[in-house]
Motif scaffolding. Structure first.
Motif, short mmCIF file in Angstrom:
data_model
loop_
_atom_site.label_atom_id
_atom_site.label_comp_id
_atom_site.label_asym_id
_atom_site.label_seq_id
_atom_site.Cartn_x
_atom_site.Cartn_y
_atom_site.Cartn_z
N PRO A 266 22.56 -7.50 41.85
CA PRO A 266 23.83 -8.25 41.96
C PRO A 266 23.99 -9.65 41.72
CG PRO A 266 23.46 -6.61 43.74
CD PRO A 266 22.29 -6.94 43.13
N GLY A 267 24.73 -10.23 40.94
CA GLY A 267 24.71 -11.74 40.75
C GLY A 267 23.88 -12.30 39.78
N CYS A 268 22.94 -11.31 39.03
CA CYS A 268 21.80 -11.93 38.22
C CYS A 268 22.60 -12.11 36.73
CB CYS A 268 20.92 -10.69 38.16
SG CYS A 268 19.72 -11.26 36.66
N GLY A 269 22.39 -13.09 36.23
CA GLY A 269 23.09 -13.36 34.80
C GLY A 269 22.41 -12.91 33.72
N THR A 270 21.18 -12.03 33.88
CA THR A 270 20.46 -11.54 32.69
C THR A 270 21.76 -10.44 32.07
OG1 THR A 270 18.61 -11.61 33.87
CG2 THR A 270 18.59 -10.55 31.88
N GLY A 271 22.49 -9.57 32.82
CA GLY A 271 23.19 -8.72 32.21
C GLY A 271 24.40 -9.35 31.50
N SER B 184 26.33 -10.42 26.14
CA SER B 184 26.98 -11.57 24.85
C SER B 184 26.19 -11.26 23.69
CB SER B 184 26.53 -12.78 25.38
OG SER B 184 27.61 -13.20 26.60
N CYS B 185 24.83 -11.10 23.95
CA CYS B 185 23.99 -10.63 22.77
C CYS B 185 24.30 -9.51 22.08
CB CYS B 185 22.52 -10.46 23.27
SG CYS B 185 21.38 -9.97 21.95
N LEU B 186 24.71 -8.39 22.89
CA LEU B 186 25.35 -7.26 22.27
C LEU B 186 26.62 -7.36 21.33
CD1 LEU B 186 24.58 -4.52 24.90
CD2 LEU B 186 22.99 -5.11 23.03
N PRO C 47 27.98 -8.24 34.14
CA PRO C 47 26.58 -7.83 33.78
C PRO C 47 26.31 -6.48 33.86
CG PRO C 47 26.93 -9.26 35.78
CD PRO C 47 28.16 -8.72 35.55
N GLU C 48 27.37 -5.47 34.17
CA GLU C 48 27.09 -4.13 34.45
C GLU C 48 27.92 -3.24 33.68
OE1 GLU C 48 25.27 -3.36 36.89
OE2 GLU C 48 24.96 -5.26 37.54
N PHE C 49 28.47 -3.73 32.53
CA PHE C 49 29.31 -3.05 31.58
C PHE C 49 30.43 -2.15 32.31
CE2 PHE C 49 24.94 -3.37 30.03
CZ PHE C 49 25.13 -4.12 29.01
N ALA C 50 30.92 -2.84 33.48
CA ALA C 50 31.74 -2.12 34.19
C ALA C 50 33.12 -2.34 34.06
CB ALA C 50 31.68 -2.26 35.71
#
Lengths: 276, 83
Positions: free
Chosen positions: A26-31, A36-38, B74-77
Protein backbone atom coordinates in the motif's frame (compact mmCIF):
# COMPACT_ATOMS: atom_id res chain seq x y z
CA UNK A 1 -20.37 4.23 -4.24
CA UNK A 2 -22.04 4.01 -7.61
CA UNK A 3 -23.23 0.61 -8.66
CA UNK A 4 -21.71 -0.56 -11.91
CA UNK A 5 -23.18 -3.64 -13.58
CA UNK A 6 -19.87 -4.58 -15.24
CA UNK A 7 -17.30 -3.06 -12.88
CA UNK A 8 -14.60 -3.47 -15.49
CA UNK A 9 -11.58 -1.22 -15.21
CA UNK A 10 -10.53 0.13 -18.65
CA UNK A 11 -7.01 -1.30 -18.29
CA UNK A 12 -8.19 -4.81 -17.48
CA UNK A 13 -7.60 -6.09 -21.01
CA UNK A 14 -3.86 -5.41 -20.52
CA UNK A 15 -3.53 -6.91 -17.04
CA UNK A 16 -3.47 -10.56 -16.02
CA UNK A 17 -6.40 -10.18 -13.68
CA UNK A 18 -5.93 -13.65 -12.18
CA UNK A 19 -2.74 -12.28 -10.56
CA UNK A 20 -4.37 -9.20 -9.07
CA UNK A 21 -4.00 -8.11 -6.24
CA UNK A 22 -0.35 -7.56 -7.01
CA UNK A 23 2.49 -7.77 -4.49
CA UNK A 24 3.19 -4.02 -4.35
CA UNK A 25 2.69 -2.56 -0.86
CA UNK A 26 0.00 0.00 0.00
CA UNK A 27 1.44 3.40 -0.97
CA UNK A 28 3.96 2.00 -3.43
CA UNK A 29 4.19 4.02 -6.62
CA UNK A 30 5.13 1.17 -8.93
CA UNK A 31 1.47 0.34 -9.59
CA UNK A 32 0.80 3.93 -10.66
CA UNK A 33 3.78 3.90 -13.02
CA UNK A 34 2.55 0.57 -14.37
CA UNK A 35 -0.93 2.02 -14.96
CA UNK A 36 0.60 5.03 -16.75
CA UNK A 37 2.69 2.69 -18.89
CA UNK A 38 -0.37 0.64 -19.87
CA UNK A 39 -2.31 3.83 -20.63
CA UNK A 40 0.56 5.02 -22.85
CA UNK A 41 0.53 1.70 -24.71
CA UNK A 42 -3.20 2.14 -25.29
CA UNK A 43 -2.72 5.74 -26.45
CA UNK A 44 -0.22 4.76 -29.17
CA UNK A 45 -2.91 2.70 -30.91
CA UNK A 46 -0.36 0.03 -31.83
CA UNK A 47 -1.80 -3.53 -31.65
CA UNK A 48 -0.87 -5.28 -28.41
CA UNK A 49 0.84 -8.16 -30.19
CA UNK A 50 3.52 -5.76 -31.41
CA UNK A 51 4.72 -5.03 -27.90
CA UNK A 52 6.99 -7.03 -25.64
CA UNK A 53 7.79 -6.19 -22.05
CA UNK A 54 10.97 -7.26 -20.30
CA UNK A 55 11.66 -6.87 -16.58
CA UNK A 56 14.54 -7.66 -14.32
CA UNK A 57 14.43 -8.53 -10.65
CA UNK A 58 12.93 -6.33 -7.97
CA UNK A 59 9.54 -4.97 -7.02
CA UNK A 60 9.04 -3.22 -10.35
CA UNK A 61 10.44 -6.29 -12.09
CA UNK A 62 7.08 -7.92 -11.38
CA UNK A 63 5.60 -5.71 -14.11
CA UNK A 64 6.32 -8.28 -16.80
CA UNK A 65 4.34 -10.86 -14.84
CA UNK A 66 1.23 -8.70 -14.58
CA UNK A 67 0.97 -7.47 -18.16
CA UNK A 68 -1.22 -9.51 -20.48
CA UNK A 69 1.05 -9.39 -23.55
CA UNK A 70 4.28 -11.17 -24.45
CA UNK A 71 6.59 -10.52 -21.54
CA UNK A 72 9.75 -11.82 -20.02
CA UNK A 73 10.94 -11.80 -16.41
CA UNK A 74 14.70 -12.10 -16.69
CA UNK A 75 17.68 -12.64 -14.43
CA UNK A 76 18.88 -9.84 -12.17
CA UNK A 77 20.23 -6.85 -14.08
CA UNK A 78 19.92 -8.52 -17.47
CA UNK A 79 16.65 -7.04 -18.65
CA UNK A 80 18.35 -4.86 -21.28
CA UNK A 81 20.44 -7.66 -22.86
CA UNK A 82 17.30 -9.82 -23.18
CA UNK A 83 15.45 -6.83 -24.68
CA UNK A 84 18.36 -6.28 -27.09
CA UNK A 85 18.08 -9.91 -28.17
CA UNK A 86 14.32 -9.64 -28.72
CA UNK A 87 14.78 -6.47 -30.74
CA UNK A 88 17.55 -7.98 -32.89
CA UNK A 89 15.52 -11.14 -33.56
CA UNK A 90 12.30 -9.33 -34.47
CA UNK A 91 12.96 -5.65 -35.17
CA UNK A 92 9.25 -4.89 -35.66
CA UNK A 93 8.43 -5.37 -31.98
CA UNK A 94 8.24 -2.41 -29.62
CA UNK A 95 10.31 -3.63 -26.70
CA UNK A 96 9.70 -2.03 -23.30
CA UNK A 97 12.05 -2.58 -20.39
CA UNK A 98 10.15 -1.96 -17.13
CA UNK A 99 12.45 -2.28 -14.19
CA UNK A 100 13.87 -0.66 -11.10
CA UNK A 101 16.90 1.46 -10.32
CA UNK A 102 18.78 -1.32 -8.57
CA UNK A 103 18.28 -3.71 -11.44
CA UNK A 104 19.06 -1.26 -14.25
CA UNK A 105 21.82 0.81 -12.67
CA UNK A 106 23.54 -1.21 -10.00
CA UNK A 107 23.88 -4.80 -11.21
CA UNK A 108 22.81 -3.93 -14.76
CA UNK A 109 24.65 -0.63 -15.09
CA UNK A 110 27.03 -1.78 -17.77
CA UNK A 111 24.25 -3.23 -19.90
CA UNK A 112 22.42 0.07 -19.69
CA UNK A 113 25.33 2.22 -20.85
CA UNK A 114 26.20 -0.11 -23.68
CA UNK A 115 22.63 -0.37 -24.97
CA UNK A 116 22.48 3.44 -24.88
CA UNK A 117 25.84 3.67 -26.67
CA UNK A 118 24.59 1.36 -29.44
CA UNK A 119 21.31 3.27 -29.63
CA UNK A 120 19.22 0.09 -29.47
CA UNK A 121 15.63 0.88 -30.38
CA UNK A 122 14.11 -0.01 -27.00
CA UNK A 123 12.18 1.96 -24.36
CA UNK A 124 13.55 1.78 -20.82
CA UNK A 125 11.26 2.80 -17.95
CA UNK A 126 13.15 2.95 -14.67
CA UNK A 127 11.04 3.08 -11.51
CA UNK A 128 13.41 4.88 -9.15
CA UNK A 129 12.43 4.35 -5.52
CA UNK A 130 15.91 5.28 -4.23
CA UNK A 131 16.53 1.97 -2.49
CA UNK A 132 16.54 -1.82 -2.84
CA UNK A 133 12.93 -2.22 -1.82
CA UNK A 134 12.41 -5.95 -2.26
CA UNK A 135 15.47 -7.14 -0.34
CA UNK A 136 14.97 -4.96 2.73
CA UNK A 137 15.94 -1.37 2.02
CA UNK A 138 19.71 -1.59 1.59
CA UNK A 139 21.62 1.40 0.24
CA UNK A 140 21.48 1.57 -3.57
CA UNK A 141 23.36 3.44 -6.26
CA UNK A 142 20.55 6.01 -6.30
CA UNK A 143 20.05 6.52 -2.54
CA UNK A 144 20.51 10.25 -1.82
CA UNK A 145 23.46 11.45 0.25
CA UNK A 146 22.64 11.32 4.03
CA UNK A 147 19.49 9.23 3.53
CA UNK A 148 19.11 6.35 5.96
CA UNK A 149 18.85 2.74 4.84
CA UNK A 150 19.15 -0.63 6.55
CA UNK A 151 22.88 -0.77 5.73
CA UNK A 152 23.64 2.94 6.33
CA UNK A 153 21.87 3.49 9.62
CA UNK A 154 23.20 7.00 10.28
CA UNK A 155 23.05 8.23 6.68
CA UNK A 156 24.42 7.41 3.27
CA UNK A 157 28.02 8.68 2.85
CA UNK A 158 27.96 8.20 -0.92
CA UNK A 159 26.88 10.39 -3.81
CA UNK A 160 24.07 8.93 -5.94
CA UNK A 161 23.91 8.58 -9.70
CA UNK A 162 22.11 11.21 -11.71
CA UNK A 163 20.32 8.80 -14.04
CA UNK A 164 19.32 11.19 -16.87
CA UNK A 165 22.87 12.57 -16.97
CA UNK A 166 24.28 9.06 -17.14
CA UNK A 167 21.88 8.21 -19.97
CA UNK A 168 22.78 11.41 -21.79
CA UNK A 169 26.51 10.80 -21.47
CA UNK A 170 26.08 7.20 -22.69
CA UNK A 171 24.26 8.30 -25.83
CA UNK A 172 20.52 7.77 -25.17
CA UNK A 173 18.41 9.66 -27.71
CA UNK A 174 15.25 10.26 -25.65
CA UNK A 175 15.60 11.16 -21.97
CA UNK A 176 12.86 12.24 -19.59
CA UNK A 177 12.21 12.27 -15.88
CA UNK A 178 8.83 12.38 -14.15
CA UNK A 179 7.40 11.36 -10.82
CA UNK A 180 4.52 8.91 -10.44
CA UNK A 181 2.34 11.86 -9.38
CA UNK A 182 2.78 13.51 -12.81
CA UNK A 183 0.81 10.57 -14.20
CA UNK A 184 -0.60 12.30 -17.25
CA UNK A 185 2.75 13.81 -18.32
CA UNK A 186 4.35 10.46 -17.66
CA UNK A 187 1.83 8.61 -19.85
CA UNK A 188 2.31 11.12 -22.68
CA UNK A 189 6.07 10.89 -22.31
CA UNK A 190 6.03 7.07 -22.44
CA UNK A 191 3.81 7.27 -25.52
CA UNK A 192 6.35 9.61 -27.15
CA UNK A 193 9.21 7.31 -26.16
CA UNK A 194 7.45 4.26 -27.60
CA UNK A 195 7.05 5.98 -30.96
CA UNK A 196 10.59 7.45 -30.82
CA UNK A 197 13.25 5.66 -32.89
CA UNK A 198 16.28 4.89 -30.74
CA UNK A 199 17.16 4.31 -27.12
CA UNK A 200 14.54 6.00 -24.93
CA UNK A 201 15.01 6.34 -21.20
CA UNK A 202 12.41 7.56 -18.72
CA UNK A 203 13.20 7.83 -15.03
CA UNK A 204 10.15 7.81 -12.77
CA UNK A 205 10.52 8.80 -9.13
CA UNK A 206 8.29 6.66 -6.96
CA UNK A 207 7.80 6.33 -3.21
CA UNK A 208 8.84 3.23 -1.28
CA UNK A 209 6.98 3.78 2.00
CA UNK A 210 7.95 0.51 3.64
CA UNK A 211 11.69 0.33 3.11
CA UNK A 212 12.78 3.89 2.30
CA UNK A 213 10.07 6.12 3.72
CA UNK A 214 9.87 4.36 7.09
CA UNK A 215 13.60 4.85 7.77
CA UNK A 216 13.56 8.46 6.58
CA UNK A 217 10.38 9.54 8.41
CA UNK A 218 8.34 9.91 5.26
CA UNK A 219 4.75 8.74 4.91
CA UNK A 220 3.74 7.99 1.30
CA UNK A 221 1.56 11.10 1.15
CA UNK A 222 4.53 13.20 2.41
CA UNK A 223 6.60 11.92 -0.48
CA UNK A 224 3.83 12.81 -2.90
CA UNK A 225 3.61 16.27 -1.34
CA UNK A 226 7.33 16.68 -2.01
CA UNK A 227 6.78 15.62 -5.60
CA UNK A 228 3.99 18.16 -5.86
CA UNK A 229 5.71 21.12 -4.19
CA UNK A 230 9.44 20.73 -4.79
CA UNK A 231 9.59 19.78 -8.43
CA UNK A 232 10.10 22.03 -11.43
CA UNK A 233 9.09 21.06 -14.96
CA UNK A 234 11.80 22.34 -17.28
CA UNK A 235 11.93 20.69 -20.68
CA UNK A 236 15.33 20.79 -22.35
CA UNK A 237 17.18 21.43 -19.08
CA UNK A 238 20.93 20.91 -18.97
CA UNK A 239 21.44 17.20 -18.09
CA UNK A 240 24.38 18.10 -15.83
CA UNK A 241 22.02 19.88 -13.39
CA UNK A 242 19.63 17.03 -12.75
CA UNK A 243 20.73 15.76 -9.35
CA UNK A 244 17.87 14.93 -6.97
CA UNK A 245 17.87 17.62 -4.30
CA UNK A 246 14.43 18.56 -2.96
CA UNK A 247 15.80 21.68 -1.25
CA UNK A 248 16.61 23.39 -4.54
CA UNK A 249 13.90 21.56 -6.48
CA UNK A 250 14.02 18.45 -8.61
CA UNK A 251 13.91 19.18 -12.33
CA UNK A 252 11.44 17.12 -14.36
CA UNK A 253 10.68 17.09 -18.06
CA UNK A 254 12.05 15.92 -21.35
CA UNK A 255 15.76 16.56 -21.58
CA UNK A 256 16.73 15.10 -24.93
CA UNK A 257 14.97 14.06 -28.13
CA UNK A 258 17.70 13.39 -30.68
CA UNK A 259 17.34 11.81 -34.11
CA UNK A 260 20.16 9.35 -34.66
CA UNK A 261 20.37 6.10 -36.69
CA UNK A 262 19.57 3.10 -34.51
CA UNK A 263 21.71 0.02 -34.10
CA UNK A 264 19.32 -2.01 -36.27
CA UNK A 265 19.49 0.42 -39.16
CA UNK A 266 23.27 0.66 -39.11
CA UNK A 267 23.69 -3.10 -38.76
CA UNK A 268 21.37 -3.84 -41.66
CA UNK A 269 23.01 -1.22 -43.87
CA UNK A 270 26.44 -2.70 -43.34
CA UNK A 271 25.72 -6.42 -43.24
CA UNK A 272 22.58 -6.90 -45.38
CA UNK A 273 22.70 -3.97 -47.76
CA UNK A 274 20.47 -5.72 -50.34
CA UNK A 275 17.64 -6.55 -47.95
CA UNK A 276 14.81 -4.09 -47.60
CA UNK B 1 -12.53 24.89 -7.50
CA UNK B 2 -13.21 28.49 -6.45
CA UNK B 3 -13.59 31.45 -8.79
CA UNK B 4 -13.22 35.09 -7.68
CA UNK B 5 -15.81 35.95 -10.31
CA UNK B 6 -17.99 33.95 -12.69
CA UNK B 7 -16.03 33.35 -15.94
CA UNK B 8 -17.48 35.34 -18.83
CA UNK B 9 -17.92 32.28 -21.05
CA UNK B 10 -19.24 29.99 -18.34
CA UNK B 11 -22.59 29.55 -20.07
CA UNK B 12 -20.88 28.37 -23.30
CA UNK B 13 -18.33 26.00 -21.84
CA UNK B 14 -19.40 22.37 -21.94
CA UNK B 15 -18.11 20.50 -18.93
CA UNK B 16 -17.92 16.73 -19.05
CA UNK B 17 -19.40 14.84 -16.14
CA UNK B 18 -18.38 11.46 -14.91
CA UNK B 19 -19.47 8.61 -12.70
CA UNK B 20 -16.78 7.28 -10.38
CA UNK B 21 -16.69 3.51 -10.04
CA UNK B 22 -14.82 2.03 -7.10
CA UNK B 23 -13.94 -1.66 -6.92
CA UNK B 24 -13.72 -1.66 -3.14
CA UNK B 25 -12.18 -5.08 -2.60
CA UNK B 26 -9.08 -4.25 -4.68
CA UNK B 27 -8.26 -1.11 -2.67
CA UNK B 28 -5.24 -1.09 -0.35
CA UNK B 29 -6.14 2.23 1.24
CA UNK B 30 -3.18 4.36 0.10
CA UNK B 31 -5.44 7.42 -0.17
CA UNK B 32 -3.80 8.85 -3.31
CA UNK B 33 -7.10 9.27 -5.15
CA UNK B 34 -8.59 11.04 -2.13
CA UNK B 35 -5.64 13.43 -1.73
CA UNK B 36 -5.22 14.29 -5.40
CA UNK B 37 -8.76 14.36 -6.81
CA UNK B 38 -8.94 17.85 -8.40
CA UNK B 39 -12.59 18.23 -7.28
CA UNK B 40 -12.01 16.64 -3.87
CA UNK B 41 -15.04 14.40 -4.20
CA UNK B 42 -13.65 11.32 -2.44
CA UNK B 43 -13.20 10.40 1.20
CA UNK B 44 -12.32 7.30 3.21
CA UNK B 45 -15.34 5.17 3.97
CA UNK B 46 -16.13 4.03 7.50
CA UNK B 47 -16.56 0.45 6.28
CA UNK B 48 -13.77 -2.05 5.75
CA UNK B 49 -13.23 -4.00 2.56
CA UNK B 50 -12.36 -7.71 2.38
CA UNK B 51 -8.66 -6.99 2.98
CA UNK B 52 -9.34 -4.77 5.99
CA UNK B 53 -8.65 -1.38 4.41
CA UNK B 54 -10.96 1.62 4.19
CA UNK B 55 -11.73 2.11 0.48
CA UNK B 56 -12.73 5.57 -0.81
CA UNK B 57 -16.36 6.60 -1.27
CA UNK B 58 -17.83 9.44 -3.32
CA UNK B 59 -18.91 12.22 -0.95
CA UNK B 60 -20.31 14.62 -3.57
CA UNK B 61 -21.42 13.96 -7.10
CA UNK B 62 -19.09 16.43 -8.83
CA UNK B 63 -16.82 14.26 -11.01
CA UNK B 64 -15.46 15.91 -14.17
CA UNK B 65 -14.36 12.62 -15.74
CA UNK B 66 -10.70 13.68 -15.78
CA UNK B 67 -9.53 10.07 -15.25
CA UNK B 68 -6.72 11.19 -12.92
CA UNK B 69 -7.72 8.74 -10.17
CA UNK B 70 -7.74 6.00 -12.79
CA UNK B 71 -4.13 6.82 -13.77
CA UNK B 72 -2.91 7.29 -10.22
CA UNK B 73 -4.49 4.27 -8.55
CA UNK B 74 -1.85 1.54 -8.21
CA UNK B 75 -4.47 -1.16 -7.75
CA UNK B 76 -6.75 -0.69 -10.80
CA UNK B 77 -9.52 -0.14 -8.26
CA UNK B 78 -11.08 3.17 -9.37
CA UNK B 79 -12.19 4.53 -12.71
CA UNK B 80 -14.68 6.96 -14.14
CA UNK B 81 -17.12 6.73 -17.01
CA UNK B 82 -18.67 9.69 -18.82
CA UNK B 83 -22.34 10.11 -18.20
Amino acid sequence: MTENPQNVHPLEDLVRMDRIPHIWCPGCGTGSVFASCLTAMKQTGIPYNQFAMVSGIGCSGRGAGYINIDSFHTTHGRAIPFATGIKMASPDLNVIVFSGDGDLFAIGGNHFIHAARRNMDITVICVNNLTYGMTGGQVAATTPHLAKSSTTTVGNPETPFSLPFLAYASGATYIARWTMLHARDLADSIEEALVHKGFSFIEVLSPCPVNFGRRNKEKPLDTLKKYYENTIVRNGANPAELDIDYKKGVILGKFADIDKPTHDEKYKKMYWPDEK
Amino acid sequence: MKYWRVPLDSHEVQVTRGHVHIIADRCKGCGYCIAYCPREILEFSKAFNAKGYHPPVVKKDDCLNCHYCELLCPEFAIFSIER
